[in-house]
Write a protein that holds these residues in place. Sequence first.
Motif, PDB file in Angstrom:
ATOM      1  N   LEU A   1       0.844  -1.202   0.000  1.00 42.41           N
ATOM      2  CA  LEU A   1       0.000   0.000   0.000  1.00 42.41           C
ATOM      3  C   LEU A   1       0.867   1.234   0.000  1.00 42.41           C
ATOM      4  O   LEU A   1       2.015   1.193   0.434  1.00 42.41           O
ATOM      5  CB  LEU A   1      -0.845   0.052   1.281  1.00 42.41           C
ATOM      6  CG  LEU A   1      -1.777  -1.097   1.581  1.00 42.41           C
ATOM      7  CD1 LEU A   1      -2.293  -0.956   3.005  1.00 42.41           C
ATOM      8  CD2 LEU A   1      -2.934  -1.111   0.614  1.00 42.41           C
TER       9      LEU A   1
ATOM     10  N   GLN B   1      -4.311  -3.636   5.902  1.00 44.11           N
ATOM     11  CA  GLN B   1      -4.705  -3.928   4.521  1.00 44.11           C
ATOM     12  C   GLN B   1      -5.213  -2.709   3.774  1.00 44.11           C
ATOM     13  O   GLN B   1      -5.305  -2.724   2.555  1.00 44.11           O
ATOM     14  CB  GLN B   1      -5.767  -5.033   4.506  1.00 44.11           C
ATOM     15  CG  GLN B   1      -5.216  -6.341   5.026  1.00 44.11           C
ATOM     16  CD  GLN B   1      -6.221  -7.453   4.927  1.00 44.11           C
ATOM     17  OE1 GLN B   1      -7.307  -7.296   4.371  1.00 44.11           O
ATOM     18  NE2 GLN B   1      -5.876  -8.601   5.468  1.00 44.11           N
ATOM     19  N   MET B   2      -5.580  -1.652   4.495  1.00 44.88           N
ATOM     20  CA  MET B   2      -6.030  -0.415   3.867  1.00 44.88           C
ATOM     21  C   MET B   2      -5.444   0.759   4.645  1.00 44.88           C
ATOM     22  O   MET B   2      -5.292   0.696   5.864  1.00 44.88           O
ATOM     23  CB  MET B   2      -7.554  -0.314   3.858  1.00 44.88           C
ATOM     24  CG  MET B   2      -8.245  -1.378   3.025  1.00 44.88           C
ATOM     25  SD  MET B   2      -7.815  -1.359   1.282  1.00 44.88           S
ATOM     26  CE  MET B   2      -8.700   0.066   0.722  1.00 44.88           C
TER      27      MET B   2
ATOM     28  N   TRP C   1      -7.026  -0.045   8.315  1.00 44.52           N
ATOM     29  CA  TRP C   1      -7.939  -1.158   8.571  1.00 44.52           C
ATOM     30  C   TRP C   1      -7.155  -2.446   8.441  1.00 44.52           C
ATOM     31  O   TRP C   1      -6.310  -2.593   7.554  1.00 44.52           O
ATOM     32  CB  TRP C   1      -9.095  -1.168   7.567  1.00 44.52           C
ATOM     33  CG  TRP C   1     -10.076  -2.275   7.848  1.00 44.52           C
ATOM     34  CD1 TRP C   1     -11.160  -2.210   8.678  1.00 44.52           C
ATOM     35  CD2 TRP C   1     -10.068  -3.606   7.323  1.00 44.52           C
ATOM     36  NE1 TRP C   1     -11.807  -3.414   8.695  1.00 44.52           N
ATOM     37  CE2 TRP C   1     -11.157  -4.293   7.866  1.00 44.52           C
ATOM     38  CE3 TRP C   1      -9.222  -4.286   6.443  1.00 44.52           C
ATOM     39  CZ2 TRP C   1     -11.446  -5.625   7.567  1.00 44.52           C
ATOM     40  CZ3 TRP C   1      -9.509  -5.611   6.142  1.00 44.52           C
ATOM     41  CH2 TRP C   1     -10.608  -6.263   6.696  1.00 44.52           C
TER      42      TRP C   1
ATOM     43  N   LEU D   1     -14.791  -5.339   5.159  1.00 41.98           N
ATOM     44  CA  LEU D   1     -14.225  -4.273   4.339  1.00 41.98           C
ATOM     45  C   LEU D   1     -14.725  -4.414   2.910  1.00 41.98           C
ATOM     46  O   LEU D   1     -14.659  -5.501   2.330  1.00 41.98           O
ATOM     47  CB  LEU D   1     -12.690  -4.362   4.347  1.00 41.98           C
ATOM     48  CG  LEU D   1     -11.995  -3.428   3.365  1.00 41.98           C
ATOM     49  CD1 LEU D   1     -12.093  -1.988   3.846  1.00 41.98           C
ATOM     50  CD2 LEU D   1     -10.549  -3.817   3.195  1.00 41.98           C
ATOM     51  N   LYS D   2     -15.227  -3.336   2.374  1.00 44.98           N
ATOM     52  CA  LYS D   2     -15.554  -3.264   0.952  1.00 44.98           C
ATOM     53  C   LYS D   2     -14.666  -2.174   0.380  1.00 44.98           C
ATOM     54  O   LYS D   2     -14.795  -1.004   0.739  1.00 44.98           O
ATOM     55  CB  LYS D   2     -17.029  -2.940   0.743  1.00 44.98           C
ATOM     56  CG  LYS D   2     -17.927  -4.067   1.179  1.00 44.98           C
ATOM     57  CD  LYS D   2     -19.374  -3.778   0.857  1.00 44.98           C
ATOM     58  CE  LYS D   2     -20.215  -4.962   1.307  1.00 44.98           C
ATOM     59  NZ  LYS D   2     -21.623  -4.728   1.049  1.00 44.98           N
ATOM     60  N   ARG D   3     -13.756  -2.567  -0.481  1.00 40.14           N
ATOM     61  CA  ARG D   3     -12.764  -1.621  -0.998  1.00 40.14           C
ATOM     62  C   ARG D   3     -13.392  -0.414  -1.684  1.00 40.14           C
ATOM     63  O   ARG D   3     -12.847   0.678  -1.621  1.00 40.14           O
ATOM     64  CB  ARG D   3     -11.801  -2.333  -1.954  1.00 40.14           C
ATOM     65  CG  ARG D   3     -10.915  -3.304  -1.218  1.00 40.14           C
ATOM     66  CD  ARG D   3      -9.855  -3.896  -2.125  1.00 40.14           C
ATOM     67  NE  ARG D   3      -9.084  -4.901  -1.432  1.00 40.14           N
ATOM     68  CZ  ARG D   3      -8.006  -4.647  -0.707  1.00 40.14           C
ATOM     69  NH1 ARG D   3      -7.579  -3.424  -0.576  1.00 40.14           N
ATOM     70  NH2 ARG D   3      -7.347  -5.626  -0.112  1.00 40.14           N
ATOM     71  N   ASP D   4     -14.537  -0.582  -2.317  1.00 42.03           N
ATOM     72  CA  ASP D   4     -15.152   0.564  -2.996  1.00 42.03           C
ATOM     73  C   ASP D   4     -15.764   1.557  -2.006  1.00 42.03           C
ATOM     74  O   ASP D   4     -16.129   2.660  -2.384  1.00 42.03           O
ATOM     75  CB  ASP D   4     -16.176   0.118  -4.035  1.00 42.03           C
ATOM     76  CG  ASP D   4     -17.319  -0.698  -3.451  1.00 42.03           C
ATOM     77  OD1 ASP D   4     -17.261  -1.086  -2.267  1.00 42.03           O
ATOM     78  OD2 ASP D   4     -18.285  -0.964  -4.190  1.00 42.03           O
TER      79      ASP D   4
ATOM     80  N   TRP E   1     -14.022   2.409   0.833  1.00 38.42           N
ATOM     81  CA  TRP E   1     -12.889   2.916   1.616  1.00 38.42           C
ATOM     82  C   TRP E   1     -12.587   4.360   1.250  1.00 38.42           C
ATOM     83  O   TRP E   1     -12.672   4.696   0.074  1.00 38.42           O
ATOM     84  CB  TRP E   1     -11.652   2.042   1.381  1.00 38.42           C
ATOM     85  CG  TRP E   1     -10.477   2.490   2.180  1.00 38.42           C
ATOM     86  CD1 TRP E   1      -9.394   3.155   1.709  1.00 38.42           C
ATOM     87  CD2 TRP E   1     -10.272   2.332   3.570  1.00 38.42           C
ATOM     88  NE1 TRP E   1      -8.524   3.426   2.726  1.00 38.42           N
ATOM     89  CE2 TRP E   1      -9.046   2.931   3.900  1.00 38.42           C
ATOM     90  CE3 TRP E   1     -11.018   1.767   4.601  1.00 38.42           C
ATOM     91  CZ2 TRP E   1      -8.547   2.967   5.184  1.00 38.42           C
ATOM     92  CZ3 TRP E   1     -10.521   1.801   5.882  1.00 38.42           C
ATOM     93  CH2 TRP E   1      -9.284   2.397   6.161  1.00 38.42           C
TER      94      TRP E   1
ATOM     95  N   TYR F   1     -13.566   4.348   5.390  1.00 43.88           N
ATOM     96  CA  TYR F   1     -14.819   4.317   6.136  1.00 43.88           C
ATOM     97  C   TYR F   1     -15.022   5.540   7.013  1.00 43.88           C
ATOM     98  O   TYR F   1     -16.136   5.846   7.396  1.00 43.88           O
ATOM     99  CB  TYR F   1     -14.909   3.055   6.986  1.00 43.88           C
ATOM    100  CG  TYR F   1     -15.190   1.819   6.155  1.00 43.88           C
ATOM    101  CD1 TYR F   1     -16.074   1.864   5.093  1.00 43.88           C
ATOM    102  CD2 TYR F   1     -14.570   0.628   6.428  1.00 43.88           C
ATOM    103  CE1 TYR F   1     -16.326   0.757   4.322  1.00 43.88           C
ATOM    104  CE2 TYR F   1     -14.826  -0.499   5.671  1.00 43.88           C
ATOM    105  CZ  TYR F   1     -15.707  -0.435   4.626  1.00 43.88           C
ATOM    106  OH  TYR F   1     -15.960  -1.536   3.869  1.00 43.88           O
TER     107      TYR F   1
END
Length: 144
Positions: free
Chosen positions: A44, A86-87, A100, A130-133, A135, A137
């Motif tokens: 990332l 992860q995010m 996240w 988690l929904k990447r679209d 992000w 949150y």
Amino acid sequence: TSVSEAPPRLLVRSKDGVELFSVSPRDNVKEKKRSWLLKGATTLQVIHPDGSRACFHKPSVGIVMCPLDGDGESVSPFLKDSQGVQMLATSPKGSYLVTWERQQENQPNNLKVWNATTGEFLHGFVQKNLKRDGWPYLHWTHDE
């Protein structure tokens, strides 16, 4: 009096690491300034809004911060215990980082807010999925 502007800088991430390119319209293509900012795999990246630094996730280390105008690379974790992140996102003015990671039994708060200058953990929330679209949150006002 003319004000000289810094040349645009590009971060290029590959399996070998992250390279920083300084590109000027006056430069010859073969003479672009290029340097390794960080060697090794990263997953990332987020660039501070003012362009002064960037954060990267190195899987075995966690979140590291690299100044974009400095020398060498940073291999020390900037955010404590951040190997599982992860995010990653930054607030509009770059005062805060949001991360996240998957929930763990010993750390139920997996959506975390950090001080982007010191790396200090400020607050955590529970966010199971988690929904990447969707992000990030957490959403900030323009003035934080």
